[in-house]
Design an enzyme around this catalytic site. Structure first.
Site, short mmCIF file in Angstrom:
data_model
loop_
_atom_site.label_atom_id
_atom_site.label_comp_id
_atom_site.label_asym_id
_atom_site.label_seq_id
_atom_site.Cartn_x
_atom_site.Cartn_y
_atom_site.Cartn_z
N HIS A 155 25.90 1.82 -7.79
CA HIS A 155 26.76 1.57 -8.95
C HIS A 155 25.92 1.19 -10.16
O HIS A 155 24.73 0.87 -10.04
CB HIS A 155 27.75 0.43 -8.67
N HIS A 213 36.53 -2.35 5.67
CA HIS A 213 35.92 -1.35 4.80
C HIS A 213 36.23 0.04 5.34
O HIS A 213 36.20 0.25 6.54
CB HIS A 213 34.41 -1.56 4.72
N LYS A 267 25.56 -5.36 4.60
CA LYS A 267 25.71 -4.45 3.46
C LYS A 267 25.08 -5.02 2.19
O LYS A 267 24.83 -4.27 1.24
CB LYS A 267 27.20 -4.13 3.20
#
Length: 425
Positions: free
Chosen positions: A104, A170, A180
């Site tokens: 991201h 998730h 994660k």
């Protein structure tokens, strides 16, 4: 009957017929009476291993991994709690907070101040991880099922490494949090592409609530365990995104305890599939873009009948978003089925194709209609999606088309609650 949908920061009201509707929500758990005390207990009386303060020594450097701005982690509470435990042992200038962005975009200074609070931003070095910046990355080796691993240099070179996150189901990693926060959070693009390749994402065990035997989570866990985490802190949140419980200690045992709590709070059985499912992406900050809204679609897909209709309400203030390859990959074929064929035939993984693969699989099985405030009809058409301005009218139309006895399911909190068919947990 009125149902409040989590949408942006304001929410949406939906008027539905209670006679044909099942509403699936998280079992409400009140916020911890003393959030700071709950965090402090997790740091001082961990699930496994010694307290945090016993794991650090004067003169050591510390790296703390935290979620990026698309996640509702209560960083403004968790990070100060960790810093308080380090106080008097480690100098503030020897601490770095790494925003585990994965692939991201990095968060702006204004966003960081909102995420961590003014005092933390002004006193501790904060770095946005960049999966594409070779200067930030260090080669670690090959782990799991042939995953080439590069990790953030500041993380690798720190004497003490601490993950902080929150745990919820998730849609392909089983549960969030824990390992994660190392990979994909602090990994190179090349590492993420392998972890998210078509074979792993296409495995039926790469789904909500499955950790062991899930090819994605198995490799994520292998990377974190092989490269080293000194302490982990995760929380479980309620629908108001308040801390309900906190878990600290050695990563494997800590994450197992947190996932067990999250499973009981957020996964609900239903007896049979529904003709129509209305879902959300849990409101802000999770519904900032269409990419993230795939999670809400996936939650609905667990219980919609093949050929049924999903209506997903997600504000999408950040668009598709514009950064990353999601939009490009999503519009690279003429239909969802063609996208799946294209992804299956392409040996190298493209950035963001995993999200497209899951979305295309859902759209190949049922109709998906979006309600957004920031994406146009033409934007959504390029993503092979429809748009509705009137959710109630779209639901009524879909139920009528499905025939007498058609049934509706509403997921007001989207992926904060994962429904599943009884016998398939």
């Amino acid at each position: 009957m009125k149902v409040r949908l989590a949408y942006g920061q304001s929410g949406l009201d939906l008027d539905i017929d209670p006679r044909r509707t099942t509403v699936v929500e998280p079992v409400h758990h009140p916020a911890a009476a003393d959030a700071q005390g709950t965090l402090r207990t997790a740091l001082r009386d961990p699930v496994a291993g010694p307290p945090l303060r016993e794991r650090v020594r004067p003169g050591q450097t510390v790296a703390i991994s935290a979620c990026d701005g698309t996640r509702p982690q209560p960083r403004h509470l968790m990070i100060p709690a960790v810093l308080d435990e380090l106080d008097g042992i480690v100098r503030t200038e020897d601490v770095v907070i790494l925003v585990a962005t994965g692939t991201h975009r990095g968060n702006s200074e204004a966003e960081l101040r909102g995420m961590f609070g003014e005092e933390v931003v002004d006193t501790v070095r904060i770095v946005n991880h960049d999966a594409r910046d070779r200067n930030q990355l260090v080669w670690m080796g090959t782990y799991g099922k042939d995953v080439p691993v590069w990790l953030n240099r500041a993380w690798v070179e720190a004497d003490v490494r601490i993950t902080t996150g929150f745990v919820e189901p998730h849609f392909f990693a089983g549960f969030s949090g824990g390992p994660k926060l190392v990979a994909p959070g602090l990994a190179a693009l090349e590492t993420v592409l392998v972890l998210h390749d078509a074979t792993r994402i296409g495995d039926p065990r790469a789904t909500w609530g499955i950790v062991h035997g899930n090819p994605v989570h198995d490799d994520v866990r292998a990377i974190a365990e092989a490269t080293g985490v000194d302490f982990s802190l995760d929380v479980v949140l309620n629908r108001d995104k308040d801390i309900v419980a906190a878990f600290g200690g050695d990563l494997p045992a800590m994450h197992a305890a947190a996932t067990d709590a999250a499973r009981k709070m957020a996964m609900r059985p239903v007896p049979a599939p529904f003709d129509v499912v209305v879902t959300t992406n849990s409101g802000f900050p999770l519904d900032q873009n269409l990419y993230q809204a795939v999670k809400g679609m996936s939650a609905a897909h667990q219980v919609v009948r093949s050929g049924g209709t999903i209506v997903c309400a997600a504000e999408c203030k950040d668009g598709f978003p514009d950064h990353g390859s999601y939009r490009e990959v999503l519009s690279s074929a003429s239909s969802p089925r063609a996208l799946l064929e294209r992804i299956a035939a392409r040996p190298p993984t493209e950035p963001d194709q995993w999200q497209v693969q899951i979305q295309a699989r859902i759209q190949s099985d049922c109709r998906v209609v979006m309600h957004t405030s920031y994406l146009s009809d033409s934007d959504l058409a390029a993503a092979h999606l429809e748009q509705t301005r009137d959710i109630e009218a779209t639901v009524a139309e879909a139920l009528e088309k499905a025939g007498p006895g058609a049934r509706l399911c509403v997921l007001p909190e989207g992926p904060m609650t994962i429904p599943y068919l009884e016998g398939r947990a």
